[in-house]
Motif scaffolding. Structure first.
Motif, PDB file in Angstrom:
ATOM      1  N   ASN A 239       0.759  -1.196  -0.012  1.00 60.63           N
ATOM      2  CA  ASN A 239      -0.039   0.032  -0.003  1.00 60.63           C
ATOM      3  C   ASN A 239       0.909   1.356  -0.068  1.00 60.63           C
ATOM      4  O   ASN A 239       2.085   1.269   0.584  1.00 60.63           O
ATOM      5  N   MET A 240       0.262   2.280  -0.596  1.00 59.08           N
ATOM      6  CA  MET A 240       0.935   3.652  -0.459  1.00 59.08           C
ATOM      7  C   MET A 240       0.579   4.017   0.930  1.00 59.08           C
ATOM      8  O   MET A 240      -0.278   3.606   1.659  1.00 59.08           O
ATOM      9  N   HIS A 241       1.336   5.156   1.120  1.00 56.34           N
ATOM     10  CA  HIS A 241       1.263   5.809   2.684  1.00 56.34           C
ATOM     11  C   HIS A 241       1.730   7.272   2.647  1.00 56.34           C
ATOM     12  O   HIS A 241       2.845   7.350   2.124  1.00 56.34           O
ATOM     13  N   GLY A 242       0.878   8.046   2.780  1.00 58.13           N
ATOM     14  CA  GLY A 242       1.343   9.548   2.775  1.00 58.13           C
ATOM     15  C   GLY A 242       0.523  10.188   1.814  1.00 58.13           C
ATOM     16  O   GLY A 242      -0.828  10.062   1.431  1.00 58.13           O
ATOM     17  N   GLN A 243       1.112  11.625   1.364  1.00 62.43           N
ATOM     18  CA  GLN A 243       0.474  12.599   0.397  1.00 62.43           C
ATOM     19  C   GLN A 243       1.011  12.672  -1.095  1.00 62.43           C
ATOM     20  O   GLN A 243       2.398  12.306  -0.847  1.00 62.43           O
ATOM     21  N   GLY A 244       0.358  12.802  -1.894  1.00 61.62           N
ATOM     22  CA  GLY A 244       1.362  13.194  -3.262  1.00 61.62           C
ATOM     23  C   GLY A 244       0.596  12.454  -4.308  1.00 61.62           C
ATOM     24  O   GLY A 244      -0.143  11.673  -4.121  1.00 61.62           O
ATOM     25  N   LYS A 245       1.355  12.403  -5.629  1.00 66.47           N
ATOM     26  CA  LYS A 245       0.542  11.861  -6.657  1.00 66.47           C
ATOM     27  C   LYS A 245       1.499  10.562  -7.186  1.00 66.47           C
ATOM     28  O   LYS A 245       0.913   9.544  -7.596  1.00 66.47           O
ATOM     29  N   LEU A 246       2.825  10.473  -7.317  1.00 65.78           N
ATOM     30  CA  LEU A 246       3.549   9.566  -7.792  1.00 65.78           C
ATOM     31  C   LEU A 246       4.592   8.784  -6.578  1.00 65.78           C
ATOM     32  O   LEU A 246       4.911   7.687  -6.764  1.00 65.78           O
ATOM     33  N   PHE A 247       5.240   9.539  -6.096  1.00 64.03           N
ATOM     34  CA  PHE A 247       6.312   9.461  -5.033  1.00 64.03           C
ATOM     35  C   PHE A 247       5.906   9.564  -3.722  1.00 64.03           C
ATOM     36  O   PHE A 247       5.319  10.497  -3.453  1.00 64.03           O
ATOM     37  N   PHE A 248       6.110   8.710  -2.725  1.00 60.74           N
ATOM     38  CA  PHE A 248       5.864   8.910  -1.322  1.00 60.74           C
ATOM     39  C   PHE A 248       7.055   8.773  -0.484  1.00 60.74           C
ATOM     40  O   PHE A 248       7.959   7.803  -0.959  1.00 60.74           O
ATOM     41  N   SER A 249       7.193   9.492   0.515  1.00 59.55           N
ATOM     42  CA  SER A 249       8.142   9.277   1.623  1.00 59.55           C
ATOM     43  C   SER A 249       8.400   7.690   1.866  1.00 59.55           C
ATOM     44  O   SER A 249       9.359   7.372   2.342  1.00 59.55           O
ATOM     45  N   ARG A 250       7.188   7.363   2.170  1.00 59.77           N
ATOM     46  CA  ARG A 250       7.375   5.990   2.714  1.00 59.77           C
ATOM     47  C   ARG A 250       6.163   5.120   2.483  1.00 59.77           C
ATOM     48  O   ARG A 250       4.906   5.669   2.541  1.00 59.77           O
ATOM     49  N   SER A 251       6.096   3.905   1.939  1.00 61.57           N
ATOM     50  CA  SER A 251       4.928   3.092   1.822  1.00 61.57           C
ATOM     51  C   SER A 251       5.006   1.917   2.612  1.00 61.57           C
ATOM     52  O   SER A 251       5.988   1.548   3.115  1.00 61.57           O
ATOM     53  N   ILE A 252       3.839   0.875   2.740  1.00 63.04           N
ATOM     54  CA  ILE A 252       4.163  -0.313   3.777  1.00 63.04           C
ATOM     55  C   ILE A 252       3.902  -1.508   2.713  1.00 63.04           C
ATOM     56  O   ILE A 252       3.027  -1.609   2.069  1.00 63.04           O
ATOM     57  N   LEU A 253       4.549  -2.659   3.074  1.00 67.58           N
ATOM     58  CA  LEU A 253       4.519  -3.695   2.475  1.00 67.58           C
ATOM     59  C   LEU A 253       3.739  -4.652   3.670  1.00 67.58           C
ATOM     60  O   LEU A 253       4.547  -4.885   4.681  1.00 67.58           O
ATOM     61  N   ASN A 254       2.636  -5.216   3.431  1.00 63.73           N
ATOM     62  CA  ASN A 254       2.029  -6.301   4.274  1.00 63.73           C
ATOM     63  C   ASN A 254       2.647  -7.613   3.680  1.00 63.73           C
ATOM     64  O   ASN A 254       2.082  -7.796   2.816  1.00 63.73           O
ATOM     65  N   VAL A 255       2.848  -8.319   4.705  1.00 64.94           N
ATOM     66  CA  VAL A 255       3.479  -9.820   4.385  1.00 64.94           C
ATOM     67  C   VAL A 255       2.526 -10.783   5.185  1.00 64.94           C
ATOM     68  O   VAL A 255       2.773 -10.540   6.533  1.00 64.94           O
ATOM     69  N   THR A 256       2.071 -12.041   4.685  1.00 66.09           N
ATOM     70  CA  THR A 256       1.845 -13.132   5.482  1.00 66.09           C
ATOM     71  C   THR A 256       2.346 -14.211   4.756  1.00 66.09           C
ATOM     72  O   THR A 256       1.917 -14.637   3.646  1.00 66.09           O
ATOM     73  N   VAL A 257       3.244 -15.181   5.457  1.00 67.37           N
ATOM     74  CA  VAL A 257       3.837 -16.250   4.764  1.00 67.37           C
ATOM     75  C   VAL A 257       3.131 -17.521   5.356  1.00 67.37           C
ATOM     76  O   VAL A 257       3.507 -17.726   6.522  1.00 67.37           O
ATOM     77  N   HIS A 258       2.340 -18.076   4.780  1.00 64.67           N
ATOM     78  CA  HIS A 258       1.619 -19.485   5.278  1.00 64.67           C
ATOM     79  C   HIS A 258       2.720 -20.344   4.987  1.00 64.67           C
ATOM     80  O   HIS A 258       3.219 -20.523   3.922  1.00 64.67           O
ATOM     81  N   THR A 259       2.657 -21.537   5.902  1.00 66.23           N
ATOM     82  CA  THR A 259       3.710 -22.750   5.611  1.00 66.23           C
ATOM     83  C   THR A 259       2.969 -23.728   6.153  1.00 66.23           C
ATOM     84  O   THR A 259       1.763 -24.084   6.760  1.00 66.23           O
ATOM     85  N   THR A 260       3.580 -25.122   5.802  1.00 67.34           N
ATOM     86  CA  THR A 260       2.930 -26.151   6.281  1.00 67.34           C
ATOM     87  C   THR A 260       2.825 -26.616   7.675  1.00 67.34           C
ATOM     88  O   THR A 260       1.961 -27.095   8.023  1.00 67.34           O
ATOM     89  N   ALA A 261       3.649 -25.927   8.221  1.00 71.72           N
ATOM     90  CA  ALA A 261       3.824 -26.134   9.768  1.00 71.72           C
ATOM     91  C   ALA A 261       3.024 -25.004  10.274  1.00 71.72           C
ATOM     92  O   ALA A 261       3.507 -23.810  10.821  1.00 71.72           O
ATOM     93  N   ALA A 262       1.635 -25.310  10.105  1.00 70.20           N
ATOM     94  CA  ALA A 262       0.976 -23.777  10.450  1.00 70.20           C
ATOM     95  C   ALA A 262       0.655 -23.391  11.749  1.00 70.20           C
ATOM     96  O   ALA A 262       0.664 -22.404  12.395  1.00 70.20           O
ATOM     97  N   ASN A 263       0.992 -24.315  12.647  1.00 70.73           N
ATOM     98  CA  ASN A 263       0.764 -23.740  14.223  1.00 70.73           C
ATOM     99  C   ASN A 263       2.098 -23.761  14.754  1.00 70.73           C
ATOM    100  O   ASN A 263       2.293 -23.605  15.974  1.00 70.73           O
ATOM    101  N   THR A 264       3.337 -23.529  14.086  1.00 66.17           N
ATOM    102  CA  THR A 264       4.426 -23.093  14.651  1.00 66.17           C
ATOM    103  C   THR A 264       4.932 -21.727  13.899  1.00 66.17           C
ATOM    104  O   THR A 264       4.225 -21.222  12.819  1.00 66.17           O
TER     105      THR A 264
END
Length: 651
Positions: A239-264
């Motif tokens: 996602n973008m984060h901040g104000q502006g049109k093309l470039f932003f001082s900071r954006s956020i990458l949200n990540v979830t990595v699911h694995t076979t060992a789902a309970n660990t």
């Protein structure tokens, strides 16, 4: 309704349903050799397919280096009932060869059958010796509708749902360095009997807007190796984060990595690249969401479809992926509720994109052919397409990401517009899902979202199209909308595109042929009145027809006989383009005067008995006057920009 429920229960119990005129063929000593069956119409790519189709890695957002494509020549044999799954033809040749991944009704499959309710597929594969000690994963991108999988004489998996990817861990059942036998039993009821399942526009009884069905394996099949504890799903939301049109001082990458060992919880290392240059690295836990900042990324949009490569490492498992930084939202702009991309109003304009092909039915003949359609739309200035009650292969969405085409993604509709008559009362009632079938629809909607929510181009999910399969005794769209929003809070939801709109979701979506009624205070009984508290949208309009000579038509007389059911037939291409200009000008006026935020033109191509595409079904004839269409589409963006005090932008 009790008949539907009883049939669903009989399905679960394995009760047989005989297919008239179809008997199990005795296994042949040698299967009949594969040969292309001449379809009712070809495309420029039909003869390019060969016998090694779709060689590309099928899952672009979770690629592994060790993999083996299983597309190509398999064996096929018709079956007669569900009970046949209890009698697998182990160690036998089947009746004939088939080309995977083309559905059994297509000419490219070499079968071109009909009423393919029960089928056997067989193949053999050799696992490389250096995969020994790894998990061996057998992947099917889609099998319509139910698949039972056997490897080396053992049942190893079952999947229900004709549009979605599934994986079977076959580690314990294969022998590295040796030939392994693979059998798949497929049951595809489509709209036979009282089945109510997601089928989109497929039907066993083709008629004008309902088309040839697709049965069996219709997307890629492949093997891969991975460590025992490996990544099973990767969710990325940049996602973008901040104000502006093309470039932003900071954006956020949200990540979830699911694995076979789902309970660990394990440690996972994520690296963001830009054409080989490391942009950001971060470590986080598996099986739970985490996020991190990325400094000044270029945002993704139709104007600038910037993508970043992503590498994910967990122990010995490593996958390659990608993402695009952008935010989809809604907000009030100059007193009107609007869709927003990166904080600014975007007028979304595209086509109803059905994704049917005369030679491959549901499967494009080649990737080049599939991307050709998208490039035509992009060239004309469309910034969006509505993927109409079908789910494409994942390379399609990657192509939209790369080209800069927003996607409004439909959930494939339950059995549409069919009814049953009570023989004692002669009362006809619409066939709708019972509670069990509705629960299955909900489960598959969840699969749609979870398997596709990392593609940057997808902007909106559609749940119901024109009331097809939508229960009206209560309003299930509210609960389904809440579920989709929970699964994916980063996108908009168009709960009911056309017809039975009770106020759920982000859109007030009108369908009206041929002229538009977008975000207006007037409406016809064809759709629902405009609700100014939501986004005003023209979910379908246009549909102008222009008949063509037989070499560009689906050469099936029953389909040809329905051409006159097209909303409007224009005698010449000049007349067709003139009428298109009038309708696009009318839409432009509604953007200026009312609350119109986008629209969907029917449609990208002709399909079977429909002749209202920008292109003919074979893609050999383009109806549009390119200069006129580019100007008219740009006029829509100009009108939208004027209403929002924004700078005009050309997609």
């Amino acid at each position: 309704m009790h008949l539907l429920r009883g049939l669903a229960l009989s399905l679960l119990a394995g009760t047989s349903l005989a297919v008239p005129g179809h008997n199990v063929k005795k296994s042949a000593d040698k299967p009949a050799k594969y040969a292309l069956k001449e379809p009712p119409l070809t495309t420029p790519w039909t003869d390019d397919v060969g016998t090694n189709p779709w060689p590309e890695y099928p899952r672009p957002q979770m690629q592994r280096s060790q993999w083996q494509n299983l597309n190509g020549i398999w064996q096929y044999e018709n079956a007669s009932s569900l009970n046949d799954v209890e009698r697998p033809p182990f160690g036998q040749n089947l009746a004939q060869e088939v080309l995977v991944p083309f559905c059994l009704e297509s000419g490219l499959s070499g079968i071109q059958g009909d009423y393919n309710l029960y089928s056997w597929y067989s193949n053999s594969f050799k696992v490389p010796s250096d995969w020994d000690g790894q998990s061996i994963l057998l992947n099917f991108e889609a099998v319509d509708y139910e698949a039972t999988v056997f490897v080396n004489g053992k049942k190893v998996g079952f999947n229900r749902g004709g549009y979605f990817r599934f994986t079977v861990d076959v580690t314990e059942h294969v022998k590295c360095g040796q030939e392994n036998e693979l059998l798949v039993f497929v049951h595809d009821p489509t709209d036979s009997g009282d089945y109510v399942i997601p089928i989109g526009k497929q039907t066993l009884r083709q008629s004008h807007i309902f088309y040839t069905p697709c049965s069996g394996i219709w997307k890629s099949v492949w093997l891969e190796s991975a460590p025992e504890n490996h990544i099973t799903r990767l969710d990325l939301d940049a996602n973008m984060h901040g104000q502006g049109k093309l470039f932003f001082s900071r954006s956020i990458l949200n990540v979830t990595v699911h694995t076979t060992a789902a309970n660990t919880t394990s440690n996972v290392h994520v690296t963001v690249h830009d054409n080989g240059k490391v942009v950001k690295t971060h470590s986080g836990p598996t099986n739970q969401p985490f996020q991190f900042n990325v400094d000044s990324p270029e945002l993704w949009s139709p104007d600038s479809p910037k993508l970043y490569q992503v590498t994910v490492k967990m122990g010995k498992d490593e996958i390659q992926s990608y993402t695009g930084f952008r935010t989809i939202s809604k907000g009030e702009v100059e007193g009107v509720v609007r869709p927003l991309l990166n904080g600014e109003f975007i007028f979304m304009f595209g086509t109803l994109d059905q994704g049917f092909w005369p030679d491959g039915i549901y499967t494009p003949p080649t990737k080049e052919a599939m991307v050709y359609d998208l490039k035509v739309l992009k060239k004309l200035g469309f910034n969006m397409l509505r993927k109409h009650i079908k789910v494409e292969n994942e390379l399609f969405y990657q192509a939209c990401d790369e080209l800069g085409l927003l996607v409004i993604q439909d959930m494939p509709a339950l059995r549409p517009l069919q009814s049953t008559t009570n023989p004692s009362t002669c009362v006809s009632t619409t066939i709708l899902p019972d509670p069990q079938q509705q629960a299955e629809f909900s489960r598959q909607l969840e699969l749609l979202v979870n398997q596709h929510k990392s593609f940057p181009s997808i902007a909106t999910w559609i749940i119901y199209n024109e009331g097809w399969g939508q229960i009206t005794s209560y309003y299930p769209e509210f609960g389904l909308t809440a579920m989709v929003k929970q699964l994916d809070p980063t996108r908009l939801v168009d709960s009911t595109t056309g017809w039975f709109d009770h106020g759920a979701g982000d859109f007030s979506d009108n369908h009206h042929y041929s002229d538009p009624q977008c975000g207006t205070p007037f409406y016809s009984t064809d759709s629902s009145p405009f609700d100014p508290t939501r986004i005003g949208f023209q979910g379908e309009f246009g549909g102008l027809g222009n008949n063509v000579s037989i070499e560009h038509l689906w050469n099936n007389q029953a389909s040809i006989n329905t051409i006159n059911q097209t909303y409007e037939i224009d005698a010449t291409l000049a007349a067709w383009n003139y009428r298109s200009h009038i309708l696009l000008s009318e839409l432009q006026n509604q953007v200026r005067l009312f609350s119109c935020c986008g629209g969907v033109w029917t449609q990208t191509t002709d399909v079977e008995g429909e002749v209202n595409g920008l292109m003919t079904y074979d893609r050999r004839l383009q109806r549009f006057d390119e200069g006129q269409w580019k100007s008219d589409i740009q006029g829509l963006y100009n009108a939208a920009a004027a209403r929002s005090n924004a700078t005009t932008s050309t997609p």
